[in-house]
Design a protein around this motif. Structure first.
Motif, mmCIF file in Angstrom:
data_model
loop_
_atom_site.group_PDB
_atom_site.id
_atom_site.type_symbol
_atom_site.label_atom_id
_atom_site.label_comp_id
_atom_site.label_asym_id
_atom_site.label_seq_id
_atom_site.Cartn_x
_atom_site.Cartn_y
_atom_site.Cartn_z
ATOM 1 N N GLN A 497 0.890 -0.756 -0.164
ATOM 2 C CA GLN A 497 -0.290 -0.264 0.084
ATOM 3 C C GLN A 497 0.855 1.597 0.382
ATOM 4 O OE1 GLN A 497 -3.438 0.397 -0.225
ATOM 5 N NE2 GLN A 497 -2.849 2.275 -0.018
ATOM 6 N N CYS A 498 1.757 1.105 0.697
ATOM 7 C CA CYS A 498 2.451 2.575 0.698
ATOM 8 C C CYS A 498 3.329 3.338 -0.840
ATOM 9 C CB CYS A 498 3.474 2.437 2.127
ATOM 10 S SG CYS A 498 5.722 1.589 1.891
ATOM 11 N N ASP A 499 3.977 1.712 -1.165
ATOM 12 C CA ASP A 499 4.546 2.877 -2.532
ATOM 13 C C ASP A 499 4.310 1.972 -3.602
ATOM 14 O OD1 ASP A 499 5.486 0.200 -1.317
ATOM 15 O OD2 ASP A 499 7.611 0.223 -1.088
ATOM 16 N N GLY A 500 3.665 0.847 -3.977
ATOM 17 C CA GLY A 500 2.578 0.188 -4.832
ATOM 18 C C GLY A 500 3.675 -0.849 -5.136
ATOM 19 N N ILE A 572 -7.178 0.856 -4.825
ATOM 20 C CA ILE A 572 -5.820 1.350 -4.500
ATOM 21 C C ILE A 572 -5.956 3.107 -4.157
ATOM 22 C CG2 ILE A 572 -3.309 0.709 -5.805
ATOM 23 C CD1 ILE A 572 -1.567 -0.529 -3.873
ATOM 24 N N ASP A 573 -6.082 2.848 -5.138
ATOM 25 C CA ASP A 573 -6.826 4.478 -5.939
ATOM 26 C C ASP A 573 -7.812 5.440 -5.049
ATOM 27 O OD1 ASP A 573 -5.534 3.848 -8.177
ATOM 28 O OD2 ASP A 573 -6.947 3.359 -9.430
ATOM 29 N N GLU A 576 -6.944 5.583 1.418
ATOM 30 C CA GLU A 576 -5.486 6.614 1.638
ATOM 31 C C GLU A 576 -4.897 5.813 3.065
ATOM 32 O OE1 GLU A 576 -4.589 9.204 0.569
ATOM 33 O OE2 GLU A 576 -5.289 9.270 -0.881
ATOM 34 N N TRP A 577 -3.680 6.245 3.214
ATOM 35 C CA TRP A 577 -2.705 5.498 4.258
ATOM 36 C C TRP A 577 -3.741 5.816 5.144
ATOM 37 C CZ3 TRP A 577 0.510 2.041 4.407
ATOM 38 C CH2 TRP A 577 1.031 1.674 5.450
ATOM 39 N N SER A 604 -1.815 -2.551 -9.798
ATOM 40 C CA SER A 604 -1.084 -1.650 -9.157
ATOM 41 C C SER A 604 -0.689 -1.406 -10.581
ATOM 42 C CB SER A 604 0.173 -2.055 -8.688
ATOM 43 O OG SER A 604 1.106 -3.109 -9.736
ATOM 44 N N LEU A 605 -0.001 -0.290 -10.630
ATOM 45 C CA LEU A 605 0.828 0.638 -11.656
ATOM 46 C C LEU A 605 1.379 -0.550 -12.900
ATOM 47 C CD1 LEU A 605 0.837 4.197 -10.360
ATOM 48 C CD2 LEU A 605 -0.854 3.322 -11.796
ATOM 49 N N ARG A 606 1.769 -1.370 -12.301
ATOM 50 C CA ARG A 606 2.923 -1.649 -12.804
ATOM 51 C C ARG A 606 3.162 -2.629 -13.509
ATOM 52 N NH1 ARG A 606 7.955 1.663 -13.054
ATOM 53 N NH2 ARG A 606 8.695 0.132 -14.959
#
Lengths: 659, 659
Positions: A497-500, A572-573, A576-577, A604-606
């Motif tokens: 969650q913190c960095d994808g 994940i979008d 929030e943390w 994830s984006l990647r």
């Protein structure tokens, strides 16, 4: 004479002993490991690593080493005689079980594997724990009056240090009287006269006998083995082949028309291991009395006719292999190792005495090497045992948990023996007697077992299954349909969650001695009551009566006994943390925040995620609460709410010792 | 005084020097590396690893180490002031360029990276090549009369060994007069009086100046730098933050309303690096004459106003950061390192003298650290250079290839300076002056450059592009539309023909000093004429006039200078091992067969393949013939037939020296 104390004494530095030492080093237990040989193994011996053991290596942090060094099996081929009696390929299939693990069965010689474990032990013990060799145990006594005293050292072992040249093992070749490297063939009286200063009395809280098929420890504690040796004799050759056989770099089973069978196992560094059925073998004349033969059998030796292995040479094995390979040619650029063995299946009647002396590995179970299981099951024995002993030694858990070792591992040993029995007989069967279909069916059915990933521990003090659950089939809670309780937690990809960053979830669950809670709070962000459930669990975990605080000393980090992780199913979008309770993003005593406990089953984006909820059979609108043991086996599945949390608290109460 | 000879002397053990030493160790070149500091770096300094450098690490065999140790960047966020002047997230995107490499930009401190390279040098030089320190060079002379003599040692370097405590670098803190660790700020006259036995005269065939921005080597060979320093001043903090900023573990660009800008770079071990624009800085009074200032500029120092870095403290930098982060809080659990710098962009006018003394890394180019490029471009400089020197030293190639170093790398340096110039000015721009759109556009356009994977070398003796090719855009042969000549060979997944194991093709092409031919023979199995092409190429390669035999000594393995690999597009199910000419499955002198040169772009039983032909833009019914340089850059693309092979032979004839 020197006297000393140690929490755990491991006798025997084979795979079982090394794995025990690795766990003890990792969790900081005061242990010693001794071996009677003066050197480690360099060639031959066991060589197969099943996916489950590779998962364990990964959980220790060196799963990359087999990937770099070993030969990895991806495909298997089957050869049979055609109408003219010439072998030809009749089938090709994936080796192992597709999708059961991210690791694939791999092959490399035992010495290299022991190097990885040695490096790991070195790292985690800061160089303090080393295999002490050559040291031979001579006496073992248990003071039964001290068994229930946690501070006592009730096991006394007398050992002597050998001169190096007395303990040099023959690893292969003509000097071995019967053609076999008798790795664990203890020879306690070989070197009787040594100076007193070479002797030591070791007082131990626990002793592990990892000393092989003819285990001295097993014999000291009076455990018999059950089973017998067959008349099938197989030769083993490790060679660099010169051949026009087209599948020499694939695992092959070859049944010839009338010359027997071969298994082909490609190895590292251009080597290939051949298991070859030997049809003509001579027996040594029987000189034992009936009583001696019975006694031999109890000690794990054969009571029946014994093959004269001195008559078995690499040339003779190769000659047989050539006949089976025909019309393909087979020559040898280099022979690295060879041996011969009689197939037998045996299990020790018990795996421990008074839960102070345990046996593991070949001391508990021997069988044919054909399924590539021996080294694996041996390592998994002590992987099962050592953390439990560590828990008791550290005052974390009641000694009651130790009884689960025999309960869990003896069943595996019996399953193994049964599988090997079937496989060996099929493999040694004469052409015509056994159909290929029957043969491949056994292999297919056994494939999951052979991966090591299908082991299913029964309900116990540390496996929370409903009473009366059928122990022969996996049991799943309806909350997590593909997470069988008592089986190892399978892997799935999630996103940090913190960095994808995409992660294999199990890479966030290393073998470090901790219990794990994994909360699957579902798609909590889209539903107020699910969100409230998450907040309730967070509040409970941070409260003074939570099971975390019940067992974790306030001076320690809050995650040092039980680590809490979370895998949510919201996008994940939109999350929030600060949607997450602080229990899942703790600050430690030094004020650092731990960012690595919260994961999303989200794209994830990647990279696309692994669809963890689907894989685990967890409803994205319901969730689940999992408890994992320190060895990665699923201990409990409950609902992701305060009731589920209470059930977890009750579960821990069974065996953990509160502050 | 001691005198000695060495083939290559590397001066300076920073990233460029370590990479040069790594290559030389890998290919067995007699090299030494000296450094004036007594210890390596432990904290701070450069920290960004771009995908291309990670590919190179992988090709050396330790690409797994960053994966285990480093912080990997997957996502980037952008923050701007809202209507009330409070920063808020305005964008989130993948970090880097999706799909350009299997590696992602990673961050870890320079000392750890140097440890990986040190271990690699140790392994390949068998412990013989070590950084010699602290050693200061004092004199450098080139005997121009010997330049074209391959056996001469025309470069003479006088060095002195320092006492350890004279060379202890200040890595951070108050003892450094200007707040910066002046890693390469040479101070040749600091320790003039040393005993004669501490001096040594080194005669070298080649000297590499990897000695930083204020390069002593550069100054000895009279090369000036071009460019200037700006007035923008940035502070750098490596901290363990305590913050409620929600994206602290993502790479963030934050523009505040009136307090400046910050870049957030998450690091390993809970650290975060902050690059913070400092708005108020004091200058030191100007005491230099115009001539002194001009001279400083030629040496890579600033001619303009110099910031008084002694006034810049971590507290002051943190205070600025807090204002930019507002309304989010920012506190610090631990400060590990800090520094401050004035942005400047400079390139050396030349990168070598007489092709015997070369400079590399910061000696060639300096710029802001903001794009995370410095260490990477420095390593890639010597990764480009060292194998060429090795080729000439080993008598494999004509010295003409050495001119390609400056040709190839000076263009990269200029591109870098241009990119950094744009980025720095945008980043330092006042809010309102620069639109977020403009900012993100520069980042997006520069992203491919920042990965290091878009470097495009011009045509040369070792890059076979048609004459007159536009050097500013990638050039592809129509035979391989996505394999630009002059660019690094991109990765794809293929399946090993012999055993069905999936591989990244580049993992079969390690950096070991060899040239590679990769034949893509197309779907040869379904077409007679394609099949005949394959057989023709096989026959040529095995013939006595093949380019392989032209350059490979008969006592060496046939693949020791040029390795031939094959990736076919036929189904693995219909292709048999003996369909392939022996050139692709050679037997070596010891009769072993090499099974690992033939790959299929085919689905495997275990994993889908990477569709390599499609990815490379190669027609499955046509194929192609690629030549790769030892550093993995594509040198030539021709047709997969005898004509293509002839063109390859002509290409090698340009620069390789026949037996």
């Amino acid at each position: 004479m020197q006297e000393s104390k140690v929490d755990v004494l491991i006798i025997g530095a084979g795979p079982a002993g090394y794995m025990a030492a690795s766990w003890f080093a990792r969790i900081g237990i005061n242990a010693r490991i001794i071996d009677k040989r003066s050197t480690k193994i360099f060639v031959g011996q066991a060589d197969g690593l099943q996916p489950r053991v590779l998962e364990v290596f990964q959980s220790f942090g060196f799963g990359d080493r087999p990937l770099k060094d070993a030969s990895i099996g991806y495909e298997a081929c089957f050869y049979e005689p055609d109408a003219n009696g010439k072998i030809h390929r009749v089938g090709r299939k994936p080796e192992g079980v597709v999708g059961i693990s991210r690791f694939h069965g791999s092959v490399i010689h035992q010495g290299r594997i022991e190097t990885w474990l040695t490096d790991f032990i070195d790292e985690w013990s800061n160089g303090k724990m080393k295999v002490e060799r050559p040291i031979l145990p001579e006496t073992l006594e248990i003071d039964e009056s001290q068994i229930s005293n946690p501070d006592a050292y009730p096991v006394t072992v007398g050992v002597k240090k050998l001169a190096d040249n007395d303990a040099e093992p023959e690893q292969y070749g003509s000097k071995i009287e019967n053609g076999l490297f008798r790795q664990f063939d203890w020879d306690q009286d070989r070197n009787g006269a040594v100076p007193a200063e070479s002797r030591e009395i070791i007082h131990a809280k626990y002793v592990l006998g990892c000393d092989g098929a003819h285990s001295w420890v097993r014999s000291q504690i009076g455990i018999n083995v059950e089973g017998e040796t067959t008349d099938y004799v197989w030769g083993v050759l490790d060679i660099v082949p010169i051949t026009d056989f087209p599948d020499i770099r694939k695992r092959c089973s070859i049944h010839s028309a009338s010359d027997g069978s071969i298994m082909v196992i490609p190895r590292e560094a251009g080597l290939v291991r051949l298991y070859i059925q030997l049809k003509k073998t001579e027996h040594i004349p029987e000189t034992r009395s009936a009583e001696e033969r019975e006694n031999d059998q109890k000690q794990g030796k054969t009571a029946g006719p014994r093959v004269d292995r001195s008559k078995i040479t690499p040339e003779a094995i190769l000659e047989t292999a050539r006949k089976i390979f025909a019309p393909y040619t087979l020559d040898v650029a280099e022979t690295q190792w060879f041996t011969a063995y009689q197939i037998g299946q045996r299990v020790a009647a018990k795996f421990q005495k008074l839960e102070r002396v345990f046996i593991a590995g070949d001391a508990c179970h021997t069988h044919s090497p054909k399924a590539g299981q021996g080294m694996n099951v041996s390592m998994m024995d002590t992987y099962n045992l050592a953390w439990k002993i560590g828990h008791v030694l550290n005052g974390l858990a009641k000694p009651d948990i130790l009884s689960t070792y025999e309960q869990e591992r003896r069943k595996v040993a019996q399953d193994l023996i049964e599988y090997d029995f079937k496989l060996s007989r099929l493999f040694s069967g004469k052409p015509g007697e056994i159909s290929t279909d029957a043969f491949r069916e056994v292999i297919d059915n056994g494939a999951a077992f052979a991966t090591g990933c299908s082991v299913n521990y029964d309900g116990s003090i540390i496996i929370n299954k409903p009473e009366g659950t059928d122990s022969t089939i996996p049991y799943n809670s309806p909350l997590a349909k593909n997470v069988p309780i008592g089986m190892r937690f399978a892997d799935a990809k999630v996103v940090s969650q913190c960095d994808g960053r995409p992660w294999y979830l199990n890479d966030r669950i290393p073998s470090d001695g901790r219990w794990r809670i994994i909360l699957f709070p579902s798609d909590f962000k889209t539903n107020v009551s699910l969100n409230n459930q998450l907040l309730d669990i967070g509040a409970y975990l941070e409260s003074s009566d939570s099971f975390i605080k019940r067992y974790t000393p306030p001076t320690e980090k809050i995650d040092s006994i039980i680590e809490v992780l979370l895998v949510h199913a919201s996008s994940i979008d939109v999350v929030e943390w600060d949607d997450f309770p602080h229990a899942f993003r703790p600050r430690y005593q030094d004020r650092r925040m731990d960012y690595w406990k919260i994961y999303a089953d989200s794209e994830s984006l990647r990279e696309i995620s692994g669809q963890a909820y689907e894989k685990y059979g967890i409803d994205r609108k319901v969730g689940a609460l999992l408890v994992l043991r320190p060895d990665g086996y699923v201990a409990s599945v409950t609902a992701p709410n305060t009731e589920g949390v209470s059930q977890v608290a009750a579960f821990f109460d069974r065996f953990l010792i509160p502050l």
